[in-house]
Structure formats: structure tokens, C-alpha cells
Design an enzyme around this catalytic site. Sequence first.
Site: not given
Ligand SMILES: *Cc1c(COP(=O)(O)O)cnc(C)c1O
Length: 458
Positions: A111
Site C-alpha cells: 500500500k
Molecule cells: C490490501 C492488501 C491486499 C489486497 O489488495 P486489494 O487491492 O484490496 O485487492 C492483499 N495483501 C495485503 C498485505 C494487503 O495489505
Amino acid sequence: MEYISTRNKNLSFSFKEIFLRGLAPDGGLFIPKEIKTYDKSEINKLQKLSYIELATEIISYFCSPEIDKNNLKNLLKKSYKSFQTNEVISIKKVGDINLLELYHGPTLAFKDIAMQVLGNMYEELKLSSDKTINIVVATSGDTGSAAIAALNNRSNINVFVLHPHNKISKIQRKIMTTIGSNNIYNIAIKGTFDDCQNIVKEMFSENAFREKINMSGVNSINWARIVCQIVYYFYSYFKLDDEKVSFAVPTGNFGDIFAGYIAKKMGLPIEKLIVSTNENDILEKVINTGEYKPGKVKPSLSPSMDVQISSNFERLLFDVLDENDKKVSDLMNDLKTKGSFKLNEKQTAIIKKDFSAKKINDQETISIIKKFSKDYNFIIDPHTATAIGASKVVKDINKIIILGTAHPYKFLETIKIATSQELEVPKQIAHLMDKKEKYDILDNKITDIKNYILEKIS
Ligand SMILES: *Cc1c(COP(=O)(O)O)cnc(C)c1O
């Protein structure tokens, strides 16, 4: 670049508008009116670029003319300065898998890659220069900390982060509730991630409230997040240097994997995009059977994927339904009134051309972590483990890139169960471990949250 809504093609928006608003006024999601496809020789030219140069090329296409290309390049340099790798991400061979490590940013999950850029874009677009902006964001564990790290201490910006109380890992909560300063408010909602996301979406669609607080959002429904994530699909494809590749992606809100889908539309030779889910398998079901039917969220060992309402799927629907905005609205209306919708065989077949999906349960997740630790002395986090499990749907593992979405330390309890190992705290967050946590616990009631926000900003 001109943008439209998945529920109304006739409305037109600029990048600046969609960046600030996040969600279209009709409740739909923003998408570009058209997407450029690179031909083979153009793709070859991109291969020579550094990560920052490549990111500048790709992102500037989506945010021009409002962000000048040179300014964007400087903005990206600044955004990625704190990352613990030379090129933002790194790709490793572990045993027979190609692991794309996306977790070297300040809060140890993928993120950060988009969020650091978004943080700087608020300033670049001068969105907070006249009036304070209030960002409201829902998190399943990782978005919140990434947003706080990106927006901490910025003038004229407040951030309200809603996380599901007791449903994220301790370290996830700790990072989120200790880095913040005066402009950050952590709220634990007595409910699930879907409840948090619903509250945020509802607030966006209440025009009076949205305008009153000058509200903005940084959830993955914000198109700018997707744009930043397209870059590493290109970059890792170049590093693997194979004709065609597939990607296995731990998936929750369908944002990250949708960035891969856009990369494919832009001309990147991607064979399959493999969705991995945990017990919250709504995406596995819709891809394999056509039925989209959210149930109750089940807590799992991969909490950032504990999502039943996978918002970005609407963007894919728009394509699958031949960009028919009316049909998208109808399906979304079915979802709202009947609690589900069903795609026909032809539509499901279109999705299956690009996507595969597999559910990996907690027990399988634990055994994958265990096996990797034993065979390769390498620790993966539970989300990444689901992608490794799901990658088995494609035969030739050498041609698959696994997205490593989080650092295992964020889930140290699970790692301990799987491997009996204690992990060392990564240096990005070591200084936070003794700090006092700060958050408020509220009921799952939109009026309570609205009042809380109004009180804090008055
Ligand atoms: C947010 C997240 C996901 C999922 O990603 P999306 O874009 O919501 O599909 C998977 N793994 C981790 C560690 C995350 O923080």
C-alpha cells in the site's frame, strides 16, 4: 486525461476532480475515457528505464495535464526516498517461484507504493491550499498505516482512519495507532471491514456532508492508487525477461489485480491474472461461476483480504459489459436490493480469458508458510502465501510472478504458529514498538462517526 463514471459515461471529470472525490457522484467508480496501448517497440523502449523513470512515463499519462511530467518525476523521487531498496521494489527467486517484494516502504505493505505518491499529490494539485481537507479512509489493516505515514504532519489535511475493531493484527494496529500526530484520528469500528467501507462510501454519497467537511478519500476506489500500481507489473515483467508472464495476486478489494489488468490493456503481454482469496471467496465464486453474492466477512489469517464487497470489481464489470453504463447500474442496483447479481455464461467466459481464481484456506496458508521456511529458509507473510497456493492453477511456475504484498513481521503471531520462529523487527518500524497507542472505539453507526468527525474538526 478525461474520466467518466462506470454508471454514467456522459459525465466528464478531470484528474484533479477524480483525485479529490474518489467516488463518482452517482456512486460509480471513475475510469479513464480511453487507455493507450503501447506497441511492441514502445514496450521495448520502456524496458531500459529505472523504476522512477518508468513510473513517470506511466503515471503521467493518467494525470496530465494537471501534473507536469518533470514535477511528477521529482514528486516520485521524493515519495520513494524512504524505501529500503534501490528500485522501490525487488524481485527474487525463492525456490522455484519469482517473488515480487512490494513491502519495503515505511509501513511494510504494498500500500505504501501508491499512498506515498498520493500524499504528495495533494500538495502538487494544491488541493489543500485554501481549505482544510478531511480524508476519511476504511482499512482492513494496511491501507490505514500507509495513509497515515503518507499524510502525517501535513498542514490543512486531517485523516480519519476506520478499522474493524479487534479484526486486524496487533502489529498492523500498532503501526497505525502510533505514528500519527495531531492531524490523525484512528477509529476502531465495532464491525467488519465491509462495515467501515460502507460508512465511507455512504459519506461520499451524502453531498451535504461531503461538502461540509471538504471530504476526500484514499481507498483503492481512488483511481490514482491503481495507476501507481500499474508500474510494478511492467517493471517486474521486464526483470523476468520472458515472452509472456502470469501474475498471482493476493486479492481483497480487487484494486491491486485490477492494476495488472490495466497493464495488460496497455499492451503488457500478460497470460493470466490469478486471484487468490482466503475463506472470503466472493471473487473466486464470481470468476468461476458468475455469481456475485457477498456474505458475512469471516476473520482469517490474512486479514487484509477479509473483504466481501470487492469494490473495484465494478471497474471490470464495465469492460465485461461492453462499457454499458446502464447495465452496470442495473447490476449494482440488484446488488443493493437483492443482495447479489449473476453474470451470464458469455460474460463469465470473458472474465476467465484474463483471470483465474483460487481460494486458499487458513490451514493451507499455514502449511505454505511452513514449507517455505523449511525448504528455502525464507519467511513469507500469510497474504503472499495464498498467492503461492493459488499460482498452482497455472502449470509453468517459472513464468509466474507472485506478488509479495506484506512483510511477514506484520503477522508475527501467525508466523510463529507456522514456523515457531521469532522475527526481528524491521528497522522502518522499530522506533514505534514502545510508543503509546492512540485510538477511539465507536459503534458501527454512521451518525456516530459523522458526529465524531464534526466534533474533531470544529
Ligand atoms: C490490501 C492488501 C491486499 C489486497 O489488495 P486489494 O487491492 O484490496 O485487492 C492483499 N495483501 C495485503 C498485505 C494487503 O495489505
